[in-house]
Design an enzyme around this catalytic site. Structure first.
Site, short mmCIF file in Angstrom:
data_model
loop_
_atom_site.label_atom_id
_atom_site.label_comp_id
_atom_site.label_asym_id
_atom_site.label_seq_id
_atom_site.Cartn_x
_atom_site.Cartn_y
_atom_site.Cartn_z
N ASP A 1 0.88 -1.24 -0.05
CA ASP A 1 -0.02 0.07 -0.10
C ASP A 1 1.09 1.27 0.09
O ASP A 1 1.36 1.41 1.09
CB ASP A 1 -0.90 -0.06 1.17
CG ASP A 1 -1.81 1.22 1.35
OD1 ASP A 1 -2.42 1.62 0.27
OD2 ASP A 1 -2.19 1.58 2.48
N GLU B 1 -1.72 -1.01 -5.12
CA GLU B 1 -2.79 -0.52 -5.24
C GLU B 1 -2.77 0.44 -6.69
O GLU B 1 -2.03 1.30 -6.77
CB GLU B 1 -3.12 0.31 -3.91
CG GLU B 1 -4.84 0.83 -4.23
CD GLU B 1 -5.10 1.47 -2.84
OE1 GLU B 1 -5.27 0.88 -1.96
OE2 GLU B 1 -4.92 2.77 -2.76
N ASP C 1 -2.58 0.92 7.02
CA ASP C 1 -1.87 0.70 5.75
C ASP C 1 -1.35 -0.74 5.73
O ASP C 1 -1.32 -1.46 4.45
CB ASP C 1 -0.44 1.66 5.74
CG ASP C 1 -0.95 2.98 5.98
OD1 ASP C 1 -1.44 3.59 4.87
OD2 ASP C 1 -0.58 3.66 6.99
#
Length: 167
Positions: A7, A74, A146
């Site tokens: 992330d 992502e 996260d």
């Protein structure tokens, strides 16, 4: 298969490594085990270049330690603040570079598709996502958002490895 979910972020980069668990019973709903999880936080007063170097060094160490075969990121989206998306792109680039340098297969998933897969709702809150990942992967200690997002990326890819590969 060992999957590193990342992330990306300039202030906090979550990471999580999942490995296929061949010892899981046939009836087990979770064929993956958490090998490692964490959050890389560059020094707060560091400039962009120093942050990127810190992220590079720390995430490289994770790759060397866990030897993943796949890196999942992502997918970036531009919302209200294009400048924020640009800075986020710097962190993504560091992760992609590490993937290329270590010959990892790289893939990206949208946040909405990950939330949909994990919680059943494409607009789930961070708290909902974190709670569901902790439950699904049987994680006893609380995760940062996260780190939970990174594990969610790895899990979604692991359950459906036909996702788009970055070229």
């Amino acid at each position: 298969m060992r999957i590193l979910g990342v992330d990306p972020g300039m202030h906090a980069m979550g990471w999580g490594v999942l490995e296929q668990d061949f010892s899981a019973s046939k009836g087990s709903s979770m064929p993956f085990k958490v090998q490692g999880v964490g959050c890389i936080k560059p020094p707060r007063k560091a400039n962009h270049a120093e942050r990127l170097l810190f992220l590079y060094q720390e995430l490289s160490a994770v790759v060397v330690c866990y030897a993943p075969t796949v890196l999942v990121l992502e997918r970036i989206f531009v919302n209200k603040y294009p400048a924020s998306a640009l800075v986020l792109g710097y962190a993504r680039a560091v992760a992609m570079l590490i993937g290329a340098l270590h010959d990892l297969k790289c893939a990206e998933l949208s946040a909405t598709s990950v939330k949909q897969s994990i919680t059943g709702h494409g607009h789930a809150s961070k708290a909902q996502m974190t709670a569901m990942i902790e439950r699904l992967l049987n994680i006893p200690d609380p995760l940062s958002h996260d780190s939970a997002d990174a594990l969610a990326l790895a899990l979604c890819y692991g359950l459906n490895p036909t996702h788009l590969t970055i070229t």
